[in-house]
Motif scaffolding. Structure first.
Motif, mmCIF file in Angstrom:
data_model
loop_
_atom_site.group_PDB
_atom_site.id
_atom_site.type_symbol
_atom_site.label_atom_id
_atom_site.label_comp_id
_atom_site.label_asym_id
_atom_site.label_seq_id
_atom_site.Cartn_x
_atom_site.Cartn_y
_atom_site.Cartn_z
ATOM 1 N N LYS A 49 0.838 -1.204 0.000
ATOM 2 C CA LYS A 49 0.000 0.000 0.000
ATOM 3 C C LYS A 49 0.874 1.255 0.000
ATOM 4 C CE LYS A 49 -3.958 2.301 0.650
ATOM 5 N NZ LYS A 49 -3.490 3.678 0.802
ATOM 6 N N SER A 50 1.887 1.289 0.849
ATOM 7 C CA SER A 50 2.776 2.452 0.925
ATOM 8 C C SER A 50 3.539 2.645 -0.384
ATOM 9 C CB SER A 50 3.763 2.287 2.084
ATOM 10 O OG SER A 50 3.087 2.248 3.315
ATOM 11 N N LEU A 51 4.010 1.553 -0.942
ATOM 12 C CA LEU A 51 4.760 1.624 -2.195
ATOM 13 C C LEU A 51 3.870 2.120 -3.328
ATOM 14 C CD1 LEU A 51 7.577 0.953 -3.313
ATOM 15 C CD2 LEU A 51 6.726 -1.328 -3.856
ATOM 16 N N TYR A 52 2.650 1.601 -3.383
ATOM 17 C CA TYR A 52 1.699 2.019 -4.413
ATOM 18 C C TYR A 52 1.341 3.495 -4.261
ATOM 19 C CZ TYR A 52 -2.805 2.623 -6.730
ATOM 20 O OH TYR A 52 -3.825 3.106 -7.499
ATOM 21 N N ASP A 53 1.069 3.939 -3.039
ATOM 22 C CA ASP A 53 0.733 5.344 -2.818
ATOM 23 C C ASP A 53 1.862 6.265 -3.284
ATOM 24 O OD1 ASP A 53 -1.709 4.658 -1.754
ATOM 25 O OD2 ASP A 53 -1.088 4.857 0.334
ATOM 26 N N CYS A 54 3.087 5.791 -3.118
ATOM 27 C CA CYS A 54 4.250 6.577 -3.544
ATOM 28 C C CYS A 54 4.362 6.638 -5.067
ATOM 29 C CB CYS A 54 5.515 5.961 -2.944
ATOM 30 S SG CYS A 54 7.036 6.853 -3.321
ATOM 31 N N LYS A 55 4.100 5.517 -5.731
ATOM 32 C CA LYS A 55 4.302 5.438 -7.179
ATOM 33 C C LYS A 55 3.098 5.855 -8.011
ATOM 34 C CE LYS A 55 7.369 4.174 -9.110
ATOM 35 N NZ LYS A 55 8.556 4.878 -9.626
ATOM 36 N N GLN A 78 -14.163 4.268 -7.656
ATOM 37 C CA GLN A 78 -13.823 3.713 -6.352
ATOM 38 C C GLN A 78 -12.915 2.497 -6.489
ATOM 39 O OE1 GLN A 78 -18.204 3.821 -4.929
ATOM 40 N NE2 GLN A 78 -17.006 3.823 -3.046
ATOM 41 N N ALA A 79 -12.026 2.334 -5.533
ATOM 42 C CA ALA A 79 -11.129 1.186 -5.523
ATOM 43 C C ALA A 79 -11.858 -0.033 -4.973
ATOM 44 C CB ALA A 79 -9.899 1.481 -4.682
ATOM 45 N N ALA A 80 -11.663 -1.170 -5.600
ATOM 46 C CA ALA A 80 -12.243 -2.425 -5.128
ATOM 47 C C ALA A 80 -11.248 -3.213 -4.292
ATOM 48 C CB ALA A 80 -12.710 -3.271 -6.305
ATOM 49 N N SER A 81 -10.051 -2.686 -4.158
ATOM 50 C CA SER A 81 -9.032 -3.313 -3.320
ATOM 51 C C SER A 81 -8.349 -2.243 -2.475
ATOM 52 C CB SER A 81 -8.011 -4.069 -4.170
ATOM 53 O OG SER A 81 -7.507 -3.249 -5.216
ATOM 54 N N GLN A 82 -7.934 -2.638 -1.291
ATOM 55 C CA GLN A 82 -7.303 -1.701 -0.368
ATOM 56 C C GLN A 82 -5.829 -1.500 -0.667
ATOM 57 O OE1 GLN A 82 -8.529 -2.512 3.848
ATOM 58 N NE2 GLN A 82 -9.582 -4.249 2.921
ATOM 59 N N ALA A 83 -5.249 -2.436 -1.368
ATOM 60 C CA ALA A 83 -3.827 -2.398 -1.730
ATOM 61 C C ALA A 83 -3.654 -3.234 -2.989
ATOM 62 C CB ALA A 83 -2.982 -2.951 -0.592
ATOM 63 N N PRO A 84 -2.526 -3.113 -3.675
ATOM 64 C CA PRO A 84 -2.307 -3.935 -4.864
ATOM 65 C C PRO A 84 -2.306 -5.420 -4.513
ATOM 66 C CG PRO A 84 -0.738 -2.122 -4.775
ATOM 67 C CD PRO A 84 -1.426 -2.154 -3.453
ATOM 68 N N GLN A 85 -2.836 -6.192 -5.428
ATOM 69 C CA GLN A 85 -2.841 -7.638 -5.268
ATOM 70 C C GLN A 85 -1.483 -8.201 -5.646
ATOM 71 O OE1 GLN A 85 -6.091 -9.660 -7.190
ATOM 72 N NE2 GLN A 85 -4.975 -11.583 -7.364
ATOM 73 N N LEU A 95 -1.526 -5.700 -9.126
ATOM 74 C CA LEU A 95 -2.684 -5.036 -9.706
ATOM 75 C C LEU A 95 -3.478 -4.280 -8.650
ATOM 76 C CD1 LEU A 95 -4.020 -7.963 -11.936
ATOM 77 C CD2 LEU A 95 -2.587 -6.059 -12.670
ATOM 78 N N MET A 96 -3.905 -3.062 -9.004
ATOM 79 C CA MET A 96 -4.802 -2.275 -8.164
ATOM 80 C C MET A 96 -6.072 -2.043 -8.965
ATOM 81 S SD MET A 96 -5.034 -0.869 -5.172
ATOM 82 C CE MET A 96 -6.078 0.340 -4.337
ATOM 83 N N THR A 97 -7.223 -2.450 -8.406
ATOM 84 C CA THR A 97 -8.483 -2.506 -9.148
ATOM 85 C C THR A 97 -9.422 -1.362 -8.806
ATOM 86 O OG1 THR A 97 -8.319 -4.921 -9.187
ATOM 87 C CG2 THR A 97 -10.471 -3.959 -9.695
ATOM 88 N N VAL A 197 -6.977 -8.283 0.322
ATOM 89 C CA VAL A 197 -6.910 -6.872 -0.052
ATOM 90 C C VAL A 197 -8.252 -6.307 -0.531
ATOM 91 C CG1 VAL A 197 -4.466 -7.023 -0.671
ATOM 92 C CG2 VAL A 197 -6.197 -7.357 -2.446
ATOM 93 N N ARG A 198 -9.314 -7.107 -0.492
ATOM 94 C CA ARG A 198 -10.612 -6.628 -0.962
ATOM 95 C C ARG A 198 -11.186 -5.559 -0.033
ATOM 96 N NH1 ARG A 198 -13.582 -12.447 -2.285
ATOM 97 N NH2 ARG A 198 -12.117 -13.093 -3.942
ATOM 98 N N VAL A 199 -11.922 -4.623 -0.619
ATOM 99 C CA VAL A 199 -12.676 -3.678 0.205
ATOM 100 C C VAL A 199 -13.841 -4.434 0.836
ATOM 101 C CG1 VAL A 199 -12.054 -1.676 -1.194
ATOM 102 C CG2 VAL A 199 -14.146 -2.938 -1.715
ATOM 103 N N VAL A 200 -14.375 -3.905 1.919
ATOM 104 C CA VAL A 200 -15.497 -4.546 2.586
ATOM 105 C C VAL A 200 -16.744 -4.387 1.734
ATOM 106 C CG1 VAL A 200 -16.945 -4.543 4.659
ATOM 107 C CG2 VAL A 200 -14.476 -4.100 4.837
ATOM 108 N N SER A 201 -17.442 -5.490 1.500
ATOM 109 C CA SER A 201 -18.663 -5.458 0.687
ATOM 110 C C SER A 201 -19.718 -4.606 1.355
ATOM 111 C CB SER A 201 -19.216 -6.871 0.495
ATOM 112 O OG SER A 201 -18.259 -7.681 -0.120
#
Length: 202
Positions: A49-55, A78-85, A95-97, A197-201
């Motif tokens: 998550k931190s790496l993705y937020d940076c890049k 909206q993001a369907a995942s909280q962090a890259p898979q 992947l970030m969805t 890494v899924r968001v809460v349904s």
């Protein structure tokens, strides 16, 4: 007079050293930004998550560098995942969805037997790989639900993408993409992010 000139030269040299060091520090800080903190096998969801937020600003800037209207639109979804898979079937890419408003609620049920995405759904997946301690930008991948009439051989889905530099990515939707996605008919041919890494349904 000679002493005065020597004094001025020494002051100028001092200024150059001062600003040279400052510039060197800025370059060093930039060079170390977004560095992978540990081996891929040891990366946690929080690390990713931190790496993705940076890049991400660099990823988005690349995708939007050409005239693709959808590259500007998807960032509001909206993001369907909280962090890259973690790497899976997409050539070992993380992947970030993101899902557009038409399909977000149905997608985030993460149904495995009765998923039915509405026509007009568009799903975007930002991709990157990790090589050593660096991140390599990957393509922006899309699935659009256009319906059986327009895409009877791919379950009603259209596949397309954008390269990291903003150019159009040539995609073999029938022979390559859907050949994998057809493994999940009960999910309307969707490969969901892993549960961790899924968001809460909703």
């Amino acid at each position: 007079m000679r002493q005065h000139k020597v004094g001025l030269l020494l002051i100028a040299a001092g200024i150059l050293v001062l600003y040279g060091c400052a510039g060197s520090g800025e370059q060093s800080a930039s060079a170390t930004a977004c560095v992978v903190p540990k081996s891929k096998a040891d990366l946690t969801v929080g690390d990713l998550k931190s790496l993705y937020d940076c890049k991400r600003p660099e990823l988005v800037a690349g995708y939007q560098s050409k005239d693709h209207e959808i590259a500007a639109k998807y960032t509001a979804w909206q993001a369907a995942s909280q962090a890259p898979q973690a790497p899976g079937m997409h050539s070992q890419q993380y992947l970030m969805t993101y899902v557009n408003p038409v399909g977000f609620a149905e997608y985030t049920r993460f149904a495995t037997n009765d998923a039915s995405m509405p026509v007009g759904t568009v799903i975007a997946k930002e991709a990157f790989t990790i090589k050593g301690d660096r991140v390599k930008h990957g393509p922006l991948l899309f699935m659009e639900k256009v319906g059986q009439d327009l895409a009877p051989q791919t379950g009603g889905w259209r596949y397309f993408g954008i390269k990291p530099n903003g150019s159009t990515l040539k995609v073999d939707g029938k022979g390559f993409c859907h050949a994998c996605h057809q493994s999940w008919p009960g999910q309307d041919f969707l490969g969901y992010p892993v549960p961790a890494v899924r968001v809460v349904s909703r």
